[in-house]
Motif scaffolding. Structure first.
Motif, PDB file in Angstrom:
ATOM      1  N   MET A 169       0.809  -1.187   0.000  1.00  0.00           N
ATOM      2  CA  MET A 169       0.000   0.000   0.000  1.00  0.00           C
ATOM      3  C   MET A 169       0.860   1.262   0.000  1.00  0.00           C
ATOM      4  O   MET A 169       0.452   2.274  -0.522  1.00  0.00           O
ATOM      5  CB  MET A 169      -0.931  -0.045   1.218  1.00  0.00           C
ATOM      6  N   ASP A 170       2.054   1.190   0.609  1.00  0.00           N
ATOM      7  CA  ASP A 170       2.953   2.349   0.602  1.00  0.00           C
ATOM      8  C   ASP A 170       3.349   2.720  -0.820  1.00  0.00           C
ATOM      9  O   ASP A 170       3.456   3.900  -1.154  1.00  0.00           O
ATOM     10  CB  ASP A 170       4.207   2.071   1.425  1.00  0.00           C
ATOM     11  N   THR A 171       3.573   1.709  -1.665  1.00  0.00           N
ATOM     12  CA  THR A 171       3.948   1.981  -3.054  1.00  0.00           C
ATOM     13  C   THR A 171       2.812   2.663  -3.787  1.00  0.00           C
ATOM     14  O   THR A 171       3.036   3.619  -4.541  1.00  0.00           O
ATOM     15  CB  THR A 171       4.361   0.680  -3.766  1.00  0.00           C
ATOM     16  N   ALA A 172       1.592   2.224  -3.568  1.00  0.00           N
ATOM     17  CA  ALA A 172       0.439   2.862  -4.211  1.00  0.00           C
ATOM     18  C   ALA A 172       0.319   4.319  -3.778  1.00  0.00           C
ATOM     19  O   ALA A 172       0.075   5.199  -4.600  1.00  0.00           O
ATOM     20  CB  ALA A 172      -0.844   2.096  -3.883  1.00  0.00           C
ATOM     21  N   ALA A 173       0.518   4.587  -2.496  1.00  0.00           N
ATOM     22  CA  ALA A 173       0.451   5.966  -1.993  1.00  0.00           C
ATOM     23  C   ALA A 173       1.550   6.822  -2.615  1.00  0.00           C
ATOM     24  O   ALA A 173       1.308   7.978  -2.994  1.00  0.00           O
ATOM     25  CB  ALA A 173       0.555   5.976  -0.476  1.00  0.00           C
TER      26      ALA A 173
ATOM     27  N   ALA B 108      -5.116  -6.361  -7.828  1.00  0.00           N
ATOM     28  CA  ALA B 108      -4.405  -5.167  -8.283  1.00  0.00           C
ATOM     29  C   ALA B 108      -5.004  -3.900  -7.683  1.00  0.00           C
ATOM     30  O   ALA B 108      -6.182  -3.854  -7.339  1.00  0.00           O
ATOM     31  CB  ALA B 108      -4.439  -5.072  -9.797  1.00  0.00           C
ATOM     32  N   ILE B 109      -4.160  -2.901  -7.574  1.00  0.00           N
ATOM     33  CA  ILE B 109      -4.573  -1.552  -7.200  1.00  0.00           C
ATOM     34  C   ILE B 109      -4.347  -0.670  -8.413  1.00  0.00           C
ATOM     35  O   ILE B 109      -3.280  -0.714  -9.032  1.00  0.00           O
ATOM     36  CB  ILE B 109      -3.754  -1.023  -6.010  1.00  0.00           C
TER      37      ILE B 109
ATOM     38  N   ARG C  95      -1.089   0.710 -12.477  1.00  0.00           N
ATOM     39  CA  ARG C  95      -1.612  -0.488 -11.826  1.00  0.00           C
ATOM     40  C   ARG C  95      -0.463  -1.227 -11.206  1.00  0.00           C
ATOM     41  O   ARG C  95       0.618  -1.321 -11.793  1.00  0.00           O
ATOM     42  CB  ARG C  95      -2.332  -1.375 -12.834  1.00  0.00           C
ATOM     43  N   LEU C  96      -0.690  -1.731 -10.016  1.00  0.00           N
ATOM     44  CA  LEU C  96       0.343  -2.548  -9.381  1.00  0.00           C
ATOM     45  C   LEU C  96      -0.330  -3.678  -8.617  1.00  0.00           C
ATOM     46  O   LEU C  96      -1.487  -3.561  -8.210  1.00  0.00           O
ATOM     47  CB  LEU C  96       1.258  -1.735  -8.466  1.00  0.00           C
ATOM     48  N   PRO C  97       0.399  -4.770  -8.444  1.00  0.00           N
ATOM     49  CA  PRO C  97      -0.171  -5.892  -7.710  1.00  0.00           C
ATOM     50  C   PRO C  97      -0.472  -5.486  -6.275  1.00  0.00           C
ATOM     51  O   PRO C  97       0.321  -4.790  -5.648  1.00  0.00           O
ATOM     52  CB  PRO C  97       0.935  -6.949  -7.745  1.00  0.00           C
ATOM     53  N   ALA C  98      -1.627  -5.902  -5.770  1.00  0.00           N
ATOM     54  CA  ALA C  98      -1.982  -5.620  -4.377  1.00  0.00           C
ATOM     55  C   ALA C  98      -1.170  -6.537  -3.468  1.00  0.00           C
ATOM     56  O   ALA C  98      -1.000  -7.719  -3.774  1.00  0.00           O
ATOM     57  CB  ALA C  98      -3.479  -5.838  -4.167  1.00  0.00           C
ATOM     58  N   ALA C  99      -0.658  -5.986  -2.401  1.00  0.00           N
ATOM     59  CA  ALA C  99       0.146  -6.795  -1.480  1.00  0.00           C
ATOM     60  C   ALA C  99      -0.762  -7.633  -0.595  1.00  0.00           C
ATOM     61  O   ALA C  99      -1.864  -7.309  -0.318  1.00  0.00           O
ATOM     62  CB  ALA C  99       1.019  -5.889  -0.623  1.00  0.00           C
TER      63      ALA C  99
END
Length: 97
Positions: A1-5, A36-37, A93-97
Protein backbone atom coordinates in the motif's frame (compact mmCIF):
# COMPACT_ATOMS: atom_id res chain seq x y z
CA UNK A 1 0.00 0.00 0.00
CA UNK A 2 2.95 2.35 0.60
CA UNK A 3 3.95 1.98 -3.05
CA UNK A 4 0.44 2.86 -4.21
CA UNK A 5 0.45 5.97 -1.99
CA UNK A 6 3.86 7.02 -3.33
CA UNK A 7 2.82 6.61 -6.97
CA UNK A 8 -0.50 8.37 -6.44
CA UNK A 9 1.35 11.22 -4.76
CA UNK A 10 3.68 11.49 -7.75
CA UNK A 11 0.93 11.63 -10.38
CA UNK A 12 -1.11 14.13 -8.33
CA UNK A 13 2.00 16.29 -7.83
CA UNK A 14 2.70 16.19 -11.56
CA UNK A 15 -0.86 17.27 -12.36
CA UNK A 16 -0.75 20.13 -9.87
CA UNK A 17 2.66 21.34 -10.97
CA UNK A 18 2.59 20.87 -14.72
CA UNK A 19 -1.04 20.87 -15.81
CA UNK A 20 -2.78 23.70 -14.00
CA UNK A 21 -3.82 21.52 -11.10
CA UNK A 22 -6.78 23.68 -10.11
CA UNK A 23 -9.10 21.06 -11.59
CA UNK A 24 -7.89 17.49 -11.22
CA UNK A 25 -9.74 14.25 -10.57
CA UNK A 26 -8.30 11.32 -8.63
CA UNK A 27 -9.49 7.72 -8.77
CA UNK A 28 -8.18 4.76 -6.78
CA UNK A 29 -9.54 1.23 -6.88
CA UNK A 30 -8.53 -2.10 -5.41
CA UNK A 31 -9.72 -5.09 -7.40
CA UNK A 32 -9.42 -8.24 -5.29
CA UNK A 33 -10.55 -10.40 -8.23
CA UNK A 34 -7.33 -9.64 -10.11
CA UNK A 35 -5.24 -8.66 -7.09
CA UNK A 36 -4.40 -5.17 -8.28
CA UNK A 37 -4.57 -1.55 -7.20
CA UNK A 38 -5.24 1.05 -9.87
CA UNK A 39 -4.60 4.77 -9.45
CA UNK A 40 -5.44 7.48 -11.95
CA UNK A 41 -5.31 11.27 -12.11
CA UNK A 42 -7.10 13.42 -14.68
CA UNK A 43 -5.85 16.89 -15.52
CA UNK A 44 -6.87 19.49 -18.08
CA UNK A 45 -3.64 19.41 -20.11
CA UNK A 46 -4.26 17.15 -23.12
CA UNK A 47 -0.61 16.17 -23.61
CA UNK A 48 2.47 15.38 -21.59
CA UNK A 49 4.91 18.27 -21.59
CA UNK A 50 8.33 17.99 -23.15
CA UNK A 51 11.00 16.95 -20.71
CA UNK A 52 8.48 15.01 -18.64
CA UNK A 53 10.83 12.01 -18.29
CA UNK A 54 14.34 12.10 -16.93
CA UNK A 55 15.41 10.22 -20.06
CA UNK A 56 14.56 13.37 -22.04
CA UNK A 57 17.66 15.16 -20.73
CA UNK A 58 20.86 14.54 -18.84
CA UNK A 59 19.89 13.58 -15.29
CA UNK A 60 22.86 15.59 -14.01
CA UNK A 61 21.14 18.74 -15.27
CA UNK A 62 17.59 17.94 -14.11
CA UNK A 63 16.07 19.16 -10.88
CA UNK A 64 12.73 17.45 -11.57
CA UNK A 65 11.35 14.79 -13.89
CA UNK A 66 11.94 11.65 -11.88
CA UNK A 67 8.33 10.97 -10.86
CA UNK A 68 7.47 9.12 -14.05
CA UNK A 69 10.66 7.12 -13.63
CA UNK A 70 9.20 5.94 -10.31
CA UNK A 71 6.10 4.80 -12.17
CA UNK A 72 8.29 2.93 -14.62
CA UNK A 73 10.28 1.26 -11.86
CA UNK A 74 7.54 0.45 -9.34
CA UNK A 75 4.21 0.04 -11.16
CA UNK A 76 3.26 -3.18 -12.87
CA UNK A 77 2.07 -0.98 -15.73
CA UNK A 78 1.25 2.66 -16.36
CA UNK A 79 0.13 4.87 -19.20
CA UNK A 80 -1.47 8.06 -20.42
CA UNK A 81 -4.89 8.27 -22.07
CA UNK A 82 -5.97 11.53 -23.68
CA UNK A 83 -9.59 12.65 -23.67
CA UNK A 84 -9.69 14.68 -26.86
CA UNK A 85 -8.60 18.22 -26.17
CA UNK A 86 -10.19 18.18 -22.67
CA UNK A 87 -7.26 16.59 -20.85
CA UNK A 88 -5.64 13.29 -19.99
CA UNK A 89 -5.61 10.47 -17.47
CA UNK A 90 -2.28 9.26 -16.10
CA UNK A 91 -2.90 5.78 -14.72
CA UNK A 92 -0.93 3.03 -13.02
CA UNK A 93 -1.61 -0.49 -11.83
CA UNK A 94 0.34 -2.55 -9.38
CA UNK A 95 -0.17 -5.89 -7.71
CA UNK A 96 -1.98 -5.62 -4.38
CA UNK A 97 0.15 -6.80 -1.48
Amino acid sequence: MDTAALLLSEVVSNAVRHADGAAIEVAVARDPAVGAITGAVFDRAPAMGSGSRSGDASTDEMETGHGLDLLEALAGSWGVATVGDRGKWVCFRLPAA
